[in-house]
Write a protein that holds these residues in place. Structure first.
Motif, PDB file in Angstrom:
ATOM      1  N   LYS A 220       0.910  -1.198 -13.096  1.00  0.00           N
ATOM      2  CA  LYS A 220       0.431  -0.879 -11.754  1.00  0.00           C
ATOM      3  C   LYS A 220       1.525  -0.156 -10.968  1.00  0.00           C
ATOM      4  O   LYS A 220       2.700  -0.506 -11.042  1.00  0.00           O
ATOM      5  CB  LYS A 220       0.038  -2.164 -11.030  1.00  0.00           C
ATOM      6  N   ALA A 221       1.136   0.867 -10.217  1.00  0.00           N
ATOM      7  CA  ALA A 221       2.107   1.617  -9.416  1.00  0.00           C
ATOM      8  C   ALA A 221       2.682   0.734  -8.310  1.00  0.00           C
ATOM      9  O   ALA A 221       1.959  -0.004  -7.640  1.00  0.00           O
ATOM     10  CB  ALA A 221       1.448   2.845  -8.810  1.00  0.00           C
ATOM     11  N   LYS A 222       3.986   0.823  -8.131  1.00  0.00           N
ATOM     12  CA  LYS A 222       4.662   0.064  -7.076  1.00  0.00           C
ATOM     13  C   LYS A 222       5.090   0.967  -5.914  1.00  0.00           C
ATOM     14  O   LYS A 222       5.499   0.477  -4.866  1.00  0.00           O
ATOM     15  CB  LYS A 222       5.901  -0.633  -7.655  1.00  0.00           C
ATOM     16  N   ASP A 223       5.025   2.260  -6.114  1.00  0.00           N
ATOM     17  CA  ASP A 223       5.469   3.212  -5.097  1.00  0.00           C
ATOM     18  C   ASP A 223       4.549   4.423  -5.166  1.00  0.00           C
ATOM     19  O   ASP A 223       4.454   5.077  -6.205  1.00  0.00           O
ATOM     20  CB  ASP A 223       6.930   3.624  -5.356  1.00  0.00           C
ATOM     21  N   VAL A 224       3.845   4.702  -4.067  1.00  0.00           N
ATOM     22  CA  VAL A 224       2.888   5.809  -4.025  1.00  0.00           C
ATOM     23  C   VAL A 224       3.148   6.647  -2.785  1.00  0.00           C
ATOM     24  O   VAL A 224       3.303   6.114  -1.683  1.00  0.00           O
ATOM     25  CB  VAL A 224       1.430   5.299  -4.009  1.00  0.00           C
ATOM     26  N   ALA A 225       3.195   7.951  -2.954  1.00  0.00           N
ATOM     27  CA  ALA A 225       3.332   8.882  -1.834  1.00  0.00           C
ATOM     28  C   ALA A 225       2.146   9.839  -1.865  1.00  0.00           C
ATOM     29  O   ALA A 225       1.857  10.452  -2.894  1.00  0.00           O
ATOM     30  CB  ALA A 225       4.641   9.660  -1.929  1.00  0.00           C
ATOM     31  N   THR A 226       1.457   9.971  -0.727  1.00  0.00           N
ATOM     32  CA  THR A 226       0.257  10.793  -0.629  1.00  0.00           C
ATOM     33  C   THR A 226       0.406  11.759   0.534  1.00  0.00           C
ATOM     34  O   THR A 226       0.753  11.340   1.646  1.00  0.00           O
ATOM     35  CB  THR A 226      -0.996   9.917  -0.412  1.00  0.00           C
ATOM     36  N   SER A 227       0.124  13.028   0.301  1.00  0.00           N
ATOM     37  CA  SER A 227       0.277  14.020   1.369  1.00  0.00           C
ATOM     38  C   SER A 227      -0.928  14.945   1.443  1.00  0.00           C
ATOM     39  O   SER A 227      -1.572  15.242   0.437  1.00  0.00           O
ATOM     40  CB  SER A 227       1.545  14.848   1.162  1.00  0.00           C
ATOM     41  N   TRP A 228      -1.213  15.373   2.672  1.00  0.00           N
ATOM     42  CA  TRP A 228      -2.266  16.349   2.950  1.00  0.00           C
ATOM     43  C   TRP A 228      -1.569  17.621   3.387  1.00  0.00           C
ATOM     44  O   TRP A 228      -0.855  17.641   4.382  1.00  0.00           O
ATOM     45  CB  TRP A 228      -3.190  15.829   4.033  1.00  0.00           C
ATOM     46  N   ILE A 229      -1.759  18.703   2.636  1.00  0.00           N
ATOM     47  CA  ILE A 229      -0.931  19.896   2.787  1.00  0.00           C
ATOM     48  C   ILE A 229      -1.798  21.131   3.004  1.00  0.00           C
ATOM     49  O   ILE A 229      -2.753  21.367   2.254  1.00  0.00           O
ATOM     50  CB  ILE A 229      -0.076  20.110   1.520  1.00  0.00           C
ATOM     51  N   ALA A 230      -1.465  21.907   4.014  1.00  0.00           N
ATOM     52  CA  ALA A 230      -2.088  23.218   4.203  1.00  0.00           C
ATOM     53  C   ALA A 230      -1.254  24.262   3.462  1.00  0.00           C
ATOM     54  O   ALA A 230      -0.032  24.311   3.622  1.00  0.00           O
ATOM     55  CB  ALA A 230      -2.167  23.563   5.684  1.00  0.00           C
ATOM     56  N   VAL A 231      -1.932  25.045   2.633  1.00  0.00           N
ATOM     57  CA  VAL A 231      -1.241  26.103   1.884  1.00  0.00           C
ATOM     58  C   VAL A 231      -1.906  27.439   2.199  1.00  0.00           C
ATOM     59  O   VAL A 231      -3.098  27.483   2.534  1.00  0.00           O
ATOM     60  CB  VAL A 231      -1.268  25.835   0.358  1.00  0.00           C
ATOM     61  N   PRO A 232      -1.173  28.544   2.090  1.00  0.00           N
ATOM     62  CA  PRO A 232      -1.756  29.836   2.453  1.00  0.00           C
ATOM     63  C   PRO A 232      -2.778  30.360   1.460  1.00  0.00           C
ATOM     64  O   PRO A 232      -3.732  31.038   1.847  1.00  0.00           O
ATOM     65  CB  PRO A 232      -0.537  30.760   2.530  1.00  0.00           C
ATOM     66  N   THR A 233      -2.591  30.038   0.174  1.00  0.00           N
ATOM     67  CA  THR A 233      -3.447  30.591  -0.879  1.00  0.00           C
ATOM     68  C   THR A 233      -3.505  29.636  -2.063  1.00  0.00           C
ATOM     69  O   THR A 233      -2.642  28.753  -2.210  1.00  0.00           O
ATOM     70  CB  THR A 233      -2.891  31.937  -1.394  1.00  0.00           C
ATOM     71  N   TRP A 289       1.940  11.290  -5.657  1.00  0.00           N
ATOM     72  CA  TRP A 289       2.928  10.886  -6.647  1.00  0.00           C
ATOM     73  C   TRP A 289       2.891   9.370  -6.753  1.00  0.00           C
ATOM     74  O   TRP A 289       2.787   8.659  -5.743  1.00  0.00           O
ATOM     75  CB  TRP A 289       4.336  11.321  -6.237  1.00  0.00           C
ATOM     76  N   SER A 290       3.010   8.846  -7.965  1.00  0.00           N
ATOM     77  CA  SER A 290       2.990   7.390  -8.178  1.00  0.00           C
ATOM     78  C   SER A 290       4.055   7.001  -9.182  1.00  0.00           C
ATOM     79  O   SER A 290       4.281   7.706 -10.168  1.00  0.00           O
ATOM     80  CB  SER A 290       1.612   6.933  -8.697  1.00  0.00           C
ATOM     81  N   SER A 291       4.676   5.848  -8.941  1.00  0.00           N
ATOM     82  CA  SER A 291       5.710   5.351  -9.849  1.00  0.00           C
ATOM     83  C   SER A 291       5.589   3.844  -9.990  1.00  0.00           C
ATOM     84  O   SER A 291       5.202   3.148  -9.049  1.00  0.00           O
ATOM     85  CB  SER A 291       7.099   5.715  -9.309  1.00  0.00           C
ATOM     86  N   ALA A 331      -3.988   2.867   4.535  1.00  0.00           N
ATOM     87  CA  ALA A 331      -5.200   3.267   5.245  1.00  0.00           C
ATOM     88  C   ALA A 331      -5.228   4.774   5.468  1.00  0.00           C
ATOM     89  O   ALA A 331      -6.277   5.420   5.322  1.00  0.00           O
ATOM     90  CB  ALA A 331      -5.288   2.536   6.580  1.00  0.00           C
ATOM     91  N   GLN A 332      -4.096   5.350   5.813  1.00  0.00           N
ATOM     92  CA  GLN A 332      -4.039   6.791   6.028  1.00  0.00           C
ATOM     93  C   GLN A 332      -4.235   7.542   4.708  1.00  0.00           C
ATOM     94  O   GLN A 332      -4.908   8.571   4.669  1.00  0.00           O
ATOM     95  CB  GLN A 332      -2.716   7.188   6.677  1.00  0.00           C
ATOM     96  N   ALA A 333      -3.671   7.016   3.640  1.00  0.00           N
ATOM     97  CA  ALA A 333      -3.872   7.631   2.320  1.00  0.00           C
ATOM     98  C   ALA A 333      -5.347   7.603   1.943  1.00  0.00           C
ATOM     99  O   ALA A 333      -5.895   8.591   1.428  1.00  0.00           O
ATOM    100  CB  ALA A 333      -3.030   6.914   1.274  1.00  0.00           C
ATOM    101  N   ARG A 334      -6.030   6.485   2.215  1.00  0.00           N
ATOM    102  CA  ARG A 334      -7.466   6.393   1.919  1.00  0.00           C
ATOM    103  C   ARG A 334      -8.261   7.402   2.734  1.00  0.00           C
ATOM    104  O   ARG A 334      -9.252   7.964   2.265  1.00  0.00           O
ATOM    105  CB  ARG A 334      -7.972   4.975   2.181  1.00  0.00           C
TER     106      ARG A 334
END
Length: 480
Positions: A220-233, A289-291, A331-334
Motif C-alpha cells: 500500500k502506498a504510504k506517500d501520495v502526491a497529486t497535482s492538477w496542472i494547466a499545460v499549453p499543449t 506520484w505514489s511511493s 479530500a482535495q486529491a479526490r
C-alpha cells in the motif's frame, strides 16, 4: 413464451432456484440494456447462479438445448459486450451473486475472489490488509472483477502496474461444455504448456466464463502526491510526463490528459464540482506520484509532495506548465480525480456522443491529437470534441459530443464518417482501435475491417475449437 421455452426455464430454475432467476419484467430490464442504452435486447431468461457449480450446470443445460449465453458482470461496459441480442434466443448469466472474497494472502501478496465481487470492494479489502490492488477506473463502485478481467480493463494506473491481464495469477473458468477448469494457481512462474489464463483474459466471455481469480497485490502506498496542472499543449503534457519518471524516482502512477471542453461538461453536470485553478486553460494534466516509502523516513523529508513542487517549478520555468495546484489533503486529491472520472457520466447527461477508445505510442499523442481533432471537425464542424485519457500509456478516449441541441438520430447520421476518420488515422499511426473497453458488439465490424486476415482467422479458429456450438456470447468480438 412457448411451451418449450417454459420447460427450458424450469430446467434453469431447478439449478439456481427462485432466487437465481429474475422473472419480473421491470427487474429484468437493467440486464437487457447497456450502460449507454445503445442496445436493448431480449432474453429467454436472466439467471443469477450463486456458485461455480451452478454456473457449470446452467451452461450444460444451455449446451444441451443449443441456447446462447451472455455472461454479465456489473454491466458497466461501453461496447454492448454484455447485452443480449433481440432474437430472444439467448439467456443472460449474471455473476453478481458470486461476490465472496475467498482468501487474502498478505505474505504472498495475492487475493482469491469470485467473479462478482465489485472492484471497489477488492480495493478496500486489500487496503484493510495494508496492501494495494491497483486496478482503478471510474466505474469501480459498480463494475465487477469478472467483467474487468473479461475485457482486460485498463484504468488510471496502467503505466505503473499494467492492464488487468498483468494483475492476475490464476483463474477458474467454466467452459462452453459446462466443465470447470481450475487454474487458481498463485504462481508467478508456470511454463507448463499453453497459457490458458491469458486465453480467457480479454475474451469477453466468448470462450468461457471466468468464475474466480487469484489477483496480485502490491504494498500500500504510504506517500501520495497529486497535482492538477494547466499545460499549453499536448506536446507539453507528454514532455512533462517524460521528465516526471526520473524526477519522481520512477513513482509516477497516473498521468491523465483532459481538454477544456471536457472539464466544462463535468463542471456543468457534477454537483459541487469546482475548477481547481482561477484561469481557464485549453489543456490539463492530472499527475499522481505514489511511493511505499513513508514521508518522514530518513532521507525522505517532505516526500513526494516536495519533489513534485520542485519538478513543477522547473517545468514552469521551461514553459511546460502554465499553472498548477498540488492537493494538500486526500479530500482535495479526490476532488481533482472527480473532475477526471466523471467525464463519461457528464457526457451521458449532456446528450449523444461517440466514444473512441484508442491508443497510439505516447510520443505520438501530440501529433495524433492535432490531426485527429482536425479530421473530426472536417466531418462535422459543429461537433464538440472531448478528448481525454491516460496519456501515460497512450490510451485516449477520443470522443465527440453531439452539437448542442441535436438529438441522437440527427447526430448518428454522421457517426460512421466520424469514427472511420478517427480509426483510419489511428491505424496509420500504428495504433489500436480499442485500448481498454474491448470490442463487444459495437466494434465487431471495425475489428473485421482493420485487423489482418491472419489475425481474424486465428481468432475464429480458437472460437470454433473451444465453442463449436457458438453459444458463448455469440456476435461479440468476431462473427463465426
Amino acid at each position: 413464451m412457448t411451451a418449450n421455452a417454459s420447460v427450458f426455464v424450469e430446467k434453469l430454475r431447478s439449478v439456481v432456484g427462485d432466487k437465481g432467476l429474475v422473472t419480473d419484467a421491470r427487474a429484468r430490464h437493467p440486464y437487457l440494456t447497456d450502460w449507454r442504452e445503445n442496445y436493448l435486447g431480449t432474453a429467454l431468461a436472466v439467471v443469477r447462479p450463486a456458485t461455480t457449480e451452478e454456473v457449470a450446470a446452467v451452461v450444460k443445460v444451455c449446451a444441451a438445448e443449443k441456447v446462447a449465453i451472455v455472461p454479465q458482470g456489473g454491466n458497466t461496459g461501453f461496447m454492448g459486450g454484455a447485452t443480449p441480442d433481440e432474437s430472444g434466443r439467448e439467456i443472460v448469466l449474471s455473476l453478481a451473486r458470486m461476490s465472496r472474497i475467498l482468501e487474502v494472502d498478505t505474505i504472498g501478496y495475492s487475493m482469491t475472489v469470485e467473479a462478482g465481487v465489485v472492484l471497489k470492494t477488492i480495493q478496500e479489502e486489500a487496503a484493510a490488509h495494508d496492501r494495494l490492488f491497483p486496478l482503478s477506473l471510474a466505474a469501480e463502485g459498480s463494475c465487477t472483477i469478472g467483467g474487468n478481467l473479461s475485457t482486460n480493463a485498463g484504468g488510471v494506473q496502467v503505466l505503473h502496474y499494467g492492464n488487468a491481464r498483468q494483475l492476475v495469477l490464476g483463474l477458474e473458468v467454466v467452459t462452453p461444455a459446462g466443465d470447470i477448469w481450475n487454474g487458481l494457481r498463485a504462481l508467478k512462474k508456470d511454463n507448463t504448456g499453453y497459457d490458458l489464463r491469458d486465453l480467457y483474459l480479454g475474451a469477453e466471455g466468448t470462450l468461457g466464463i471466468i468464475t474466480k481469480a487469484v489477483l496480485k497485490l502490491w504494498p500500500k502506498a504510504k506517500d501520495v502526491a497529486t497535482s492538477w496542472i494547466a499545460v499549453p499543449t499536448p506536446d507539453a503534457a507528454v514532455e512533462l510526463l517524460s521528465g516526471a519518471h526520473a524526477a519522481s524516482e520512477d513513482n509516477v502512477t497516473s498521468c491523465e490528459l483532459m481538454s477544456r471542453q471536457g472539464i466544462d461538461l463535468v463542471l456543468k453536470h457534477l454537483p459541487g464540482a469546482a475548477d481547481p485553478l482561477t484561469d481557464r486553460h485549453d489543456w490539463y494534466v492530472l499527475l499522481e506520484w505514489s511511493s511505499t516509502r513513508a514521508r518522514r523516513e530518513a532521507g525522505n523529508e517532505g516526500g513526494l509532495t516536495e519533489k513534485m513542487e520542485g519538478y513543477l517549478g522547473e517545468a514552469m520555468e521551461k514553459g511546460l506548465v502554465l499553472d498548477a495546484a498540488i492537493a494538500q489533503n486526500e479530500a482535495q486529491a479526490r476532488a481533482f480525480w472527480a473532475l477526471r472520472e466523471n467525464h463519461s457520466e457528464a457526457q451521458k447527461r449532456e446528450g449523444p456522443s461517440l466514444k473512441h477508445d484508442i491508443s497510439v505510442a505516447v510520443s505520438r499523442i501530440p501529433s495524433f491529437m492535432r490531426e485527429g481533432l482536425a479530421a473530426m471537425k472536417k466531418v462535422l464542424p459543429e461537433g464538440r470534441p472531448v478528448p481525454f485519457g491516460h496519456v501515460g500509456d497512450g490510451n485516449l478516449h477520443f470522443n465527440c459530443q453531439a452539437p448542442a441541441g441535436w438529438d441522437k438520430a440527427r447526430f448518428m447520421k454522421h457517426g460512421d464518417a466520424i469514427s472511420r476518420a478517427v480509426y483510419d488515422l489511428v491505424v496509420s499511426y500504428g495504433g489500436s482501435i480499442s485500448a481498454e473497453h474491448g470490442i463487444g458488439r459495437l466494434k465487431v465490424d471495425e475489428l473485421a475491417h482493420y485487423r489482418s486476415k491472419i489475425e481474424l482467422d486465428v481468432m475464429r479458429t480458437l472460437k470454433r475449437a473451444l465453442d463449436p456450438q457458438n453459444i458463448m456470447n455469440p456476435g461479440k468480438i468476431v462473427r463465426v
